[in-house]
Design an enzyme around this catalytic site. Sequence first.
Site, PDB file in Angstrom:
ATOM      1  N   SER A 186      -7.947-103.939 -83.220  1.00 50.11           N
ATOM      2  CA  SER A 186      -8.610-102.635 -83.252  1.00 50.11           C
ATOM      3  C   SER A 186      -9.980-102.720 -82.608  1.00 50.11           C
ATOM      4  O   SER A 186     -10.855-103.482 -83.045  1.00 50.11           O
ATOM      5  CB  SER A 186      -8.742-102.142 -84.690  1.00 50.11           C
ATOM      6  N   HIS A 226      -5.488-101.214 -80.246  1.00 48.00           N
ATOM      7  CA  HIS A 226      -5.567-100.077 -81.169  1.00 48.00           C
ATOM      8  C   HIS A 226      -6.905 -99.365 -80.986  1.00 48.00           C
ATOM      9  O   HIS A 226      -7.964 -99.996 -80.995  1.00 48.00           O
ATOM     10  CB  HIS A 226      -5.408-100.619 -82.592  1.00 48.00           C
ATOM     11  N   ASP A 247      -9.174 -96.317 -82.405  1.00 50.36           N
ATOM     12  CA  ASP A 247      -9.347 -95.454 -83.570  1.00 50.36           C
ATOM     13  C   ASP A 247     -10.238 -94.258 -83.261  1.00 50.36           C
ATOM     14  O   ASP A 247     -11.459 -94.391 -83.181  1.00 50.36           O
ATOM     15  CB  ASP A 247      -9.990 -96.252 -84.714  1.00 50.36           C
ATOM     16  N   MET A 281     -11.991 -90.992 -84.525  1.00 50.27           N
ATOM     17  CA  MET A 281     -12.399 -90.338 -85.787  1.00 50.27           C
ATOM     18  C   MET A 281     -13.341 -89.187 -85.464  1.00 50.27           C
ATOM     19  O   MET A 281     -14.189 -89.304 -84.575  1.00 50.27           O
ATOM     20  CB  MET A 281     -13.122 -91.346 -86.685  1.00 50.27           C
ATOM     21  N   HIS A 316      -4.902 -94.019 -82.407  1.00 47.91           N
ATOM     22  CA  HIS A 316      -4.742 -93.588 -83.803  1.00 47.91           C
ATOM     23  C   HIS A 316      -5.726 -92.455 -84.041  1.00 47.91           C
ATOM     24  O   HIS A 316      -6.925 -92.684 -84.164  1.00 47.91           O
ATOM     25  CB  HIS A 316      -5.030 -94.805 -84.710  1.00 47.91           C
ATOM     26  N   MET A 318      -7.479 -90.002 -86.116  1.00 53.85           N
ATOM     27  CA  MET A 318      -7.881 -89.605 -87.471  1.00 53.85           C
ATOM     28  C   MET A 318      -8.736 -88.357 -87.327  1.00 53.85           C
ATOM     29  O   MET A 318      -9.956 -88.385 -87.494  1.00 53.85           O
ATOM     30  CB  MET A 318      -8.637 -90.758 -88.142  1.00 53.85           C
ATOM     31  N   MET A 334      -0.899 -96.713 -93.518  1.00 55.65           N
ATOM     32  CA  MET A 334      -2.293 -97.113 -93.724  1.00 55.65           C
ATOM     33  C   MET A 334      -2.406 -97.945 -94.995  1.00 55.65           C
ATOM     34  O   MET A 334      -1.949 -97.529 -96.061  1.00 55.65           O
ATOM     35  CB  MET A 334      -3.197 -95.873 -93.859  1.00 55.65           C
ATOM     36  N   ASP A 374      -1.943-100.804 -90.901  1.00 57.91           N
ATOM     37  CA  ASP A 374      -3.330-100.725 -90.430  1.00 57.91           C
ATOM     38  C   ASP A 374      -4.290-100.741 -91.607  1.00 57.91           C
ATOM     39  O   ASP A 374      -4.267 -99.846 -92.441  1.00 57.91           O
ATOM     40  CB  ASP A 374      -3.489 -99.425 -89.627  1.00 57.91           C
TER      41      ASP A 374
HETATM   42  C1  DX5 Z   1      -9.495 -97.691 -90.281  1.00 59.32           C
HETATM   43  C2  DX5 Z   1      -8.885 -97.908 -88.919  1.00 59.32           C
HETATM   44  C3  DX5 Z   1      -8.427 -99.286 -88.681  1.00 59.32           C
HETATM   45  C4  DX5 Z   1      -9.507-100.340 -88.679  1.00 59.32           C
HETATM   46  C5  DX5 Z   1      -8.928-101.600 -89.237  1.00 59.32           C
HETATM   47  O1  DX5 Z   1      -9.614 -96.328 -90.529  1.00 59.32           O
HETATM   48  O2  DX5 Z   1      -7.770 -97.060 -88.730  1.00 59.32           O
HETATM   49  O3  DX5 Z   1      -7.670 -99.378 -87.491  1.00 59.32           O
HETATM   50  O4  DX5 Z   1     -10.012-100.596 -87.402  1.00 59.32           O
HETATM   51  O5  DX5 Z   1      -9.937-102.530 -89.415  1.00 59.32           O
HETATM   52  P1  DX5 Z   1      -9.716-103.840 -90.309  1.00 59.32           P
HETATM   53  O6  DX5 Z   1      -8.619-104.615 -89.681  1.00 59.32           O
HETATM   54  O7  DX5 Z   1     -11.040-104.530 -90.233  1.00 59.32           O
HETATM   55  O8  DX5 Z   1      -9.374-103.379 -91.691  1.00 59.32           O
HETATM   56 ZN    ZN Z   2      -6.453 -97.432 -87.014  1.00 62.54          ZN
END
Ligand code: DX5
Ligand code: ZN
Length: 223
Positions: free
Chosen positions: A10, A33, A35, A37, A66, A68, A137, A175
């Site tokens: 990620s 990956h 993320d 947000m 991903h 969010m 998740m 994840d």
């Molecule tokens: C959290 C993200 C994850 C995050 C995971 O909301 O969706 O993808 O980057 O990070 P680790 O592996 O450190 O838990």
């Molecule tokens: Zn993620």
Amino acid sequence: MPRLPMIAPSLLSADFARLAEETARITGADWLHFDVMDAHFVPNLTFGLPVMQAVQAVSPVPLDCHLMIENPERWAPGYAEAGARNVTVHAEACADPRAVARDIRAAGALAGLAIKPGTPLEDYLDVLPDFDTLLVMSVEPGFGGQSFIADVLAKVRTARRLVDTGELTLIVEIDGGINADTIEQAAEAGVDMFVAGSAVYGADDPATAIAALQEQAAAAMQG
Ligand code: DX5
Ligand code: ZN
């Protein structure tokens, strides 16, 4: 045929001032990956489509976006058009998950459905035939570096069974909190694709960390 574990580092845990260099450190990964947000669906804010396009242009491996975010139907197809391999939206944020999946696929990507730790898989079994990946998740979405919630593995086991019996065709992805201490239980439960942020980018050598996670997961899958 034995399943082969896949690793998706990620970028959330990378150095944002050096994104191109950070992608070059994970060439042994399967997906990268990404993320997204929006400070509404989750409290945190990260990056969006322009940054994704810049990363897509230099990444040695396909992007796994991903989202969010609220209103994913508005934004998800853009990530697919930009060249993402997979675009995942949150079930909790979609009024009509099947319609979003259709739009993502029409724009050329695999379509993924993510469910938060407290969201039952059963509520979405009827829409999953329209998706290619299921993202379970294992932390509350929003931040990297949180502790793994093992209770979600029940959902992984259910999804694995449905895939193995041919009722669904899905890549099962997990994840949150995946590291050397947790990856084996996730592999045993039936995960195909392991997202790992801090366990990869927090390591001295991300390439070594990816190889070690892959090996650990493969051994657990065979055992
Ligand atoms: C959290 C993200 C994850 C995050 C995971 O909301 O969706 O993808 O980057 O990070 P680790 O592996 O450190 O838990
Ligand atoms: Zn993620």
